[in-house]
Design a protein around this motif. Structure first.
Motif: not given
Length: 151
Positions: A46, A50, A92, A94-95, A98-99
Protein backbone atom coordinates in the motif's frame (compact mmCIF):
# COMPACT_ATOMS: atom_id res chain seq x y z
CA UNK A 1 8.93 12.24 -32.97
CA UNK A 2 9.80 13.98 -29.73
CA UNK A 3 11.91 11.79 -27.42
CA UNK A 4 10.69 13.60 -24.30
CA UNK A 5 7.08 12.87 -25.21
CA UNK A 6 7.91 9.21 -25.87
CA UNK A 7 9.79 8.76 -22.60
CA UNK A 8 7.05 10.45 -20.59
CA UNK A 9 4.40 8.27 -22.25
CA UNK A 10 6.39 5.09 -21.56
CA UNK A 11 6.97 6.03 -17.93
CA UNK A 12 3.33 7.04 -17.47
CA UNK A 13 2.07 3.74 -18.88
CA UNK A 14 4.50 1.64 -16.81
CA UNK A 15 3.42 3.46 -13.66
CA UNK A 16 -0.28 3.01 -14.45
CA UNK A 17 0.22 -0.71 -15.11
CA UNK A 18 2.15 -0.96 -11.83
CA UNK A 19 -0.73 0.67 -9.99
CA UNK A 20 -3.14 -1.81 -11.57
CA UNK A 21 -0.92 -4.64 -10.32
CA UNK A 22 -0.87 -3.18 -6.83
CA UNK A 23 -4.65 -2.88 -6.73
CA UNK A 24 -4.84 -6.51 -7.86
CA UNK A 25 -2.35 -7.59 -5.18
CA UNK A 26 -4.29 -5.77 -2.49
CA UNK A 27 -7.49 -7.44 -3.64
CA UNK A 28 -5.87 -10.88 -3.41
CA UNK A 29 -4.26 -10.24 -0.01
CA UNK A 30 -7.35 -8.78 1.67
CA UNK A 31 -9.05 -11.99 2.67
CA UNK A 32 -10.68 -13.59 5.69
CA UNK A 33 -7.48 -14.91 7.25
CA UNK A 34 -5.24 -11.85 7.24
CA UNK A 35 -2.39 -12.75 9.64
CA UNK A 36 0.19 -10.26 10.90
CA UNK A 37 2.88 -11.30 8.38
CA UNK A 38 0.53 -10.81 5.42
CA UNK A 39 -0.68 -7.56 6.92
CA UNK A 40 2.88 -6.26 7.08
CA UNK A 41 3.35 -7.16 3.40
CA UNK A 42 0.06 -5.45 2.59
CA UNK A 43 1.15 -2.24 4.33
CA UNK A 44 4.35 -2.23 2.25
CA UNK A 45 2.40 -2.77 -0.95
CA UNK A 46 0.00 0.00 0.00
CA UNK A 47 2.94 2.35 0.63
CA UNK A 48 4.09 1.66 -2.93
CA UNK A 49 0.53 2.38 -4.07
CA UNK A 50 0.84 5.93 -2.73
CA UNK A 51 4.30 6.46 -4.19
CA UNK A 52 3.30 5.22 -7.62
CA UNK A 53 0.07 7.24 -7.59
CA UNK A 54 2.08 10.38 -6.80
CA UNK A 55 4.54 9.58 -9.60
CA UNK A 56 1.63 9.08 -12.02
CA UNK A 57 0.38 12.57 -11.19
CA UNK A 58 3.85 14.10 -11.60
CA UNK A 59 4.55 12.37 -14.90
CA UNK A 60 1.01 13.12 -16.08
CA UNK A 61 1.47 16.83 -15.38
CA UNK A 62 4.77 16.69 -17.28
CA UNK A 63 2.98 15.08 -20.22
CA UNK A 64 0.42 17.89 -20.23
CA UNK A 65 3.04 20.63 -20.26
CA UNK A 66 5.94 19.01 -22.13
CA UNK A 67 4.16 16.51 -24.40
CA UNK A 68 3.55 16.91 -28.10
CA UNK A 69 -0.20 17.48 -27.83
CA UNK A 70 0.13 20.63 -25.76
CA UNK A 71 -1.80 21.62 -22.68
CA UNK A 72 -4.79 22.89 -24.71
CA UNK A 73 -5.54 19.35 -25.89
CA UNK A 74 -6.00 18.26 -22.28
CA UNK A 75 -7.62 21.30 -20.71
CA UNK A 76 -10.45 21.42 -23.24
CA UNK A 77 -10.97 17.66 -23.48
CA UNK A 78 -13.92 16.29 -21.52
CA UNK A 79 -12.58 12.71 -21.82
CA UNK A 80 -9.37 13.83 -20.10
CA UNK A 81 -11.41 15.28 -17.25
CA UNK A 82 -13.48 12.09 -17.02
CA UNK A 83 -10.20 10.16 -16.72
CA UNK A 84 -9.03 12.55 -14.00
CA UNK A 85 -12.30 12.13 -12.09
CA UNK A 86 -11.93 8.33 -12.29
CA UNK A 87 -8.35 8.60 -11.00
CA UNK A 88 -9.45 10.88 -8.14
CA UNK A 89 -12.29 8.52 -7.20
CA UNK A 90 -9.86 5.59 -7.12
CA UNK A 91 -7.57 7.64 -4.88
CA UNK A 92 -10.40 8.60 -2.56
CA UNK A 93 -11.59 5.00 -2.35
CA UNK A 94 -8.08 3.96 -1.34
CA UNK A 95 -8.10 6.15 1.77
CA UNK A 96 -10.27 3.80 3.84
CA UNK A 97 -8.21 0.67 3.11
CA UNK A 98 -4.96 2.56 3.76
CA UNK A 99 -6.14 3.84 7.14
CA UNK A 100 -7.41 0.38 8.10
CA UNK A 101 -4.13 -1.29 7.03
CA UNK A 102 -2.15 1.16 9.17
CA UNK A 103 -4.47 0.67 12.15
CA UNK A 104 -4.40 -3.11 11.89
CA UNK A 105 -0.62 -3.09 11.47
CA UNK A 106 -0.27 -1.09 14.70
CA UNK A 107 -2.47 -3.60 16.49
CA UNK A 108 -0.47 -6.49 15.04
CA UNK A 109 2.79 -4.87 16.19
CA UNK A 110 1.91 -5.59 19.79
CA UNK A 111 0.41 -9.03 19.11
CA UNK A 112 2.12 -11.36 16.57
CA UNK A 113 -0.91 -13.67 16.68
CA UNK A 114 -3.21 -10.80 15.62
CA UNK A 115 -5.79 -11.65 12.99
CA UNK A 116 -7.96 -8.98 11.38
CA UNK A 117 -11.59 -9.64 12.30
CA UNK A 118 -13.57 -10.81 9.28
CA UNK A 119 -16.28 -8.24 10.01
CA UNK A 120 -13.71 -5.43 9.63
CA UNK A 121 -12.11 -6.98 6.57
CA UNK A 122 -15.25 -7.32 4.43
CA UNK A 123 -15.90 -3.58 3.95
CA UNK A 124 -12.23 -2.97 3.13
CA UNK A 125 -12.37 -5.67 0.47
CA UNK A 126 -15.41 -3.89 -1.01
CA UNK A 127 -13.46 -0.63 -1.20
CA UNK A 128 -10.55 -2.37 -2.93
CA UNK A 129 -13.00 -4.05 -5.33
CA UNK A 130 -14.59 -0.65 -6.10
CA UNK A 131 -11.12 0.81 -6.73
CA UNK A 132 -10.48 -1.94 -9.25
CA UNK A 133 -13.75 -1.42 -11.08
CA UNK A 134 -13.37 2.37 -11.30
CA UNK A 135 -9.71 1.94 -12.28
CA UNK A 136 -10.89 0.01 -15.37
CA UNK A 137 -12.41 3.25 -16.68
CA UNK A 138 -9.01 4.96 -16.82
CA UNK A 139 -7.60 2.98 -19.79
CA UNK A 140 -10.99 3.24 -21.50
CA UNK A 141 -10.84 7.04 -21.28
CA UNK A 142 -7.14 7.03 -22.23
CA UNK A 143 -7.82 4.98 -25.36
CA UNK A 144 -10.67 7.30 -26.33
CA UNK A 145 -8.49 10.35 -25.75
CA UNK A 146 -5.66 8.90 -27.83
CA UNK A 147 -8.09 8.62 -30.73
CA UNK A 148 -9.21 12.23 -30.48
CA UNK A 149 -12.49 11.81 -28.60
CA UNK A 150 -13.52 14.66 -26.36
CA UNK A 151 -11.57 17.42 -28.04
Amino acid sequence: MDTTDLLLAILHHLLVFSLAGIIGAEFVLVRGDLPAATLKRLVGIDRHYGIIAALIVIVGVCRVFFGLKGWEFYVYNWVFWAKMVAFIIVGLLSVIPTTRFISWNRQAGGDPSFLVPAAELAPVKNYVRAEGFIFLLIPVFAAAMARGYGY
